[in-house]
Design a protein around this motif. Structure first.
Motif, PDB file in Angstrom:
ATOM      1  N   MET A  29       0.833  -1.199   0.000  1.00 38.69           N
ATOM      2  CA  MET A  29       0.000   0.000   0.000  1.00 38.69           C
ATOM      3  C   MET A  29       0.869   1.252   0.000  1.00 38.69           C
ATOM      4  O   MET A  29       1.945   1.272   0.612  1.00 38.69           O
ATOM      5  CB  MET A  29      -0.899   0.042   1.241  1.00 38.69           C
ATOM      6  CG  MET A  29      -1.879  -1.095   1.367  1.00 38.69           C
ATOM      7  SD  MET A  29      -2.974  -0.876   2.796  1.00 38.69           S
ATOM      8  CE  MET A  29      -1.808  -1.065   4.160  1.00 38.69           C
ATOM      9  N   ALA A  30       0.368   2.292  -0.656  1.00 40.17           N
ATOM     10  CA  ALA A  30       0.913   3.645  -0.542  1.00 40.17           C
ATOM     11  C   ALA A  30      -0.255   4.554  -0.195  1.00 40.17           C
ATOM     12  O   ALA A  30      -1.335   4.431  -0.785  1.00 40.17           O
ATOM     13  CB  ALA A  30       1.577   4.080  -1.844  1.00 40.17           C
TER      14      ALA A  30
ATOM     15  N   LEU B  57       9.444  -1.741  -4.199  1.00 38.19           N
ATOM     16  CA  LEU B  57       9.425  -3.147  -4.570  1.00 38.19           C
ATOM     17  C   LEU B  57      10.814  -3.582  -5.001  1.00 38.19           C
ATOM     18  O   LEU B  57      11.544  -2.831  -5.655  1.00 38.19           O
ATOM     19  CB  LEU B  57       8.451  -3.419  -5.724  1.00 38.19           C
ATOM     20  CG  LEU B  57       6.979  -3.144  -5.469  1.00 38.19           C
ATOM     21  CD1 LEU B  57       6.610  -1.766  -5.996  1.00 38.19           C
ATOM     22  CD2 LEU B  57       6.131  -4.208  -6.145  1.00 38.19           C
ATOM     23  N   ARG B  58      11.162  -4.792  -4.645  1.00 39.26           N
ATOM     24  CA  ARG B  58      12.417  -5.398  -5.085  1.00 39.26           C
ATOM     25  C   ARG B  58      12.093  -6.667  -5.856  1.00 39.26           C
ATOM     26  O   ARG B  58      11.339  -7.511  -5.398  1.00 39.26           O
ATOM     27  CB  ARG B  58      13.312  -5.713  -3.887  1.00 39.26           C
ATOM     28  CG  ARG B  58      14.619  -6.391  -4.266  1.00 39.26           C
ATOM     29  CD  ARG B  58      15.553  -6.491  -3.069  1.00 39.26           C
ATOM     30  NE  ARG B  58      14.965  -7.214  -1.966  1.00 39.26           N
ATOM     31  CZ  ARG B  58      14.936  -8.541  -1.864  1.00 39.26           C
ATOM     32  NH1 ARG B  58      15.429  -9.292  -2.839  1.00 39.26           N
ATOM     33  NH2 ARG B  58      14.404  -9.109  -0.801  1.00 39.26           N
TER      34      ARG B  58
ATOM     35  N   VAL C 104      10.254   2.000  -7.244  1.00 42.98           N
ATOM     36  CA  VAL C 104       9.343   2.743  -6.396  1.00 42.98           C
ATOM     37  C   VAL C 104       8.201   3.294  -7.234  1.00 42.98           C
ATOM     38  O   VAL C 104       8.392   3.722  -8.374  1.00 42.98           O
ATOM     39  CB  VAL C 104      10.078   3.897  -5.652  1.00 42.98           C
ATOM     40  CG1 VAL C 104      10.694   4.891  -6.629  1.00 42.98           C
ATOM     41  CG2 VAL C 104       9.145   4.614  -4.691  1.00 42.98           C
ATOM     42  N   THR C 105       7.013   3.225  -6.675  1.00 42.23           N
ATOM     43  CA  THR C 105       5.837   3.851  -7.253  1.00 42.23           C
ATOM     44  C   THR C 105       5.086   4.523  -6.110  1.00 42.23           C
ATOM     45  O   THR C 105       5.439   4.343  -4.940  1.00 42.23           O
ATOM     46  CB  THR C 105       4.933   2.842  -7.982  1.00 42.23           C
ATOM     47  OG1 THR C 105       3.882   3.534  -8.677  1.00 42.23           O
ATOM     48  CG2 THR C 105       4.311   1.836  -7.016  1.00 42.23           C
TER      49      THR C 105
ATOM     50  N   ILE D 145      -5.241   6.248  -1.720  1.00 40.73           N
ATOM     51  CA  ILE D 145      -4.497   5.042  -1.393  1.00 40.73           C
ATOM     52  C   ILE D 145      -4.323   4.191  -2.646  1.00 40.73           C
ATOM     53  O   ILE D 145      -5.250   4.059  -3.457  1.00 40.73           O
ATOM     54  CB  ILE D 145      -5.183   4.235  -0.264  1.00 40.73           C
ATOM     55  CG1 ILE D 145      -4.377   2.975   0.064  1.00 40.73           C
ATOM     56  CG2 ILE D 145      -6.621   3.885  -0.614  1.00 40.73           C
ATOM     57  CD1 ILE D 145      -4.837   2.272   1.334  1.00 40.73           C
ATOM     58  N   LEU D 146      -3.119   3.655  -2.813  1.00 46.38           N
ATOM     59  CA  LEU D 146      -2.834   2.661  -3.841  1.00 46.38           C
ATOM     60  C   LEU D 146      -2.670   1.316  -3.158  1.00 46.38           C
ATOM     61  O   LEU D 146      -1.950   1.208  -2.166  1.00 46.38           O
ATOM     62  CB  LEU D 146      -1.544   2.999  -4.595  1.00 46.38           C
ATOM     63  CG  LEU D 146      -1.525   4.218  -5.507  1.00 46.38           C
ATOM     64  CD1 LEU D 146      -0.139   4.373  -6.122  1.00 46.38           C
ATOM     65  CD2 LEU D 146      -2.582   4.100  -6.600  1.00 46.38           C
TER      66      LEU D 146
END
Length: 214
Positions: free
Chosen positions: A141-142, A201-202, A211-212, A148-149
């Motif tokens: 989540m972001a 994310l990796r 990154v997003t 929110i994503l």
């Protein structure tokens, strides 16, 4: 499983290998020397610190059902290893079994957890709020203000859900398929890390992060 995160003033916290079997979390100083150890519970799914010396731990079922510390599913500590808060759901709401997605900002943590996958907003002043969401079993989540994503859900790990939060729910605004920067499909990735408005994310390489966010 081990977890490592940075604390303010150049310190860091390591979970997984303790001075004794019970003291499974250690705080290290800038010189690399251990300052102190404490018990942080078992089956830690997420360990994240913020810029204000707070540490959050979220757990999965193997600890929730057997370890008194992990039983709450979500706990907040100070950087001295003192427990400052633990989650207790409101009446009629399911307890945490396993936290699937997690995000930490300076004054708030967000979690989506099994079995019913509500969106939990836990503020450092002790206030909590739960919202319904259209996403089951998100991976990450972001969060920024009312936006929110949520990444993943169901069997679609590359599905990105953009939602707008109201007082009681998160309403779906749009969906998209998240890809790598070169347009390649996003097939496999390690557990995403949510830091406020950013989602990290990796992939298969431990040295390359993406990154997003909002």
């Amino acid at each position: 499983m081990t977890d490592l995160d940075a604390l303010p003033n150049g310190r860091f916290i390591l979970q997984g290998y303790g001075a004794t079997e019970d003291q499974n979390a250690q705080i290290y100083g800038t010189d690399g020397r251990r300052r102190h150890s404490f018990a942080i519970g078992s089956a830690v799914e997420f360990l994240m610190a913020d810029r204000r010396h707070r540490i959050w731990t979220a757990y999965f079922d193997e600890g929730v059902y057997v370890d008194p510390i992990s039983a709450a599913g979500l706990v907040r500590w100070d950087s001295g290893g003192n427990q400052r808060w633990r989650y207790t759901p409101p009446e009629g709401i399911e307890y945490i079994d396993t936290v699937y997605a997690f995000n930490v900002d300076d004054d708030v943590a967000w979690a989506s957890y099994y079995p019913t996958f509500p969106l939990l907003e836990a503020r450092t002043n002790g206030e909590i709020r739960l919202r319904k969401t259209p996403v089951v079993a998100p991976r990450g989540m972001a969060v920024h203000r009312e936006q929110i994503l949520m990444l993943g859900g169901g069997r679609q790990p590359d599905r990105l859900h953009h939602c707008r939060m109201t007082e009681h729910e998160a309403l779906l605004v749009e969906e998209a398929c998240l890809t790598l920067p070169n347009g390649a499909p996003l097939k496999r990735y390690a557990s995403p890390i949510g830091r406020g408005r950013h989602l990290y994310l990796r992939g298969t390489s431990p040295r390359q992060w993406y990154v997003t966010g909002i």
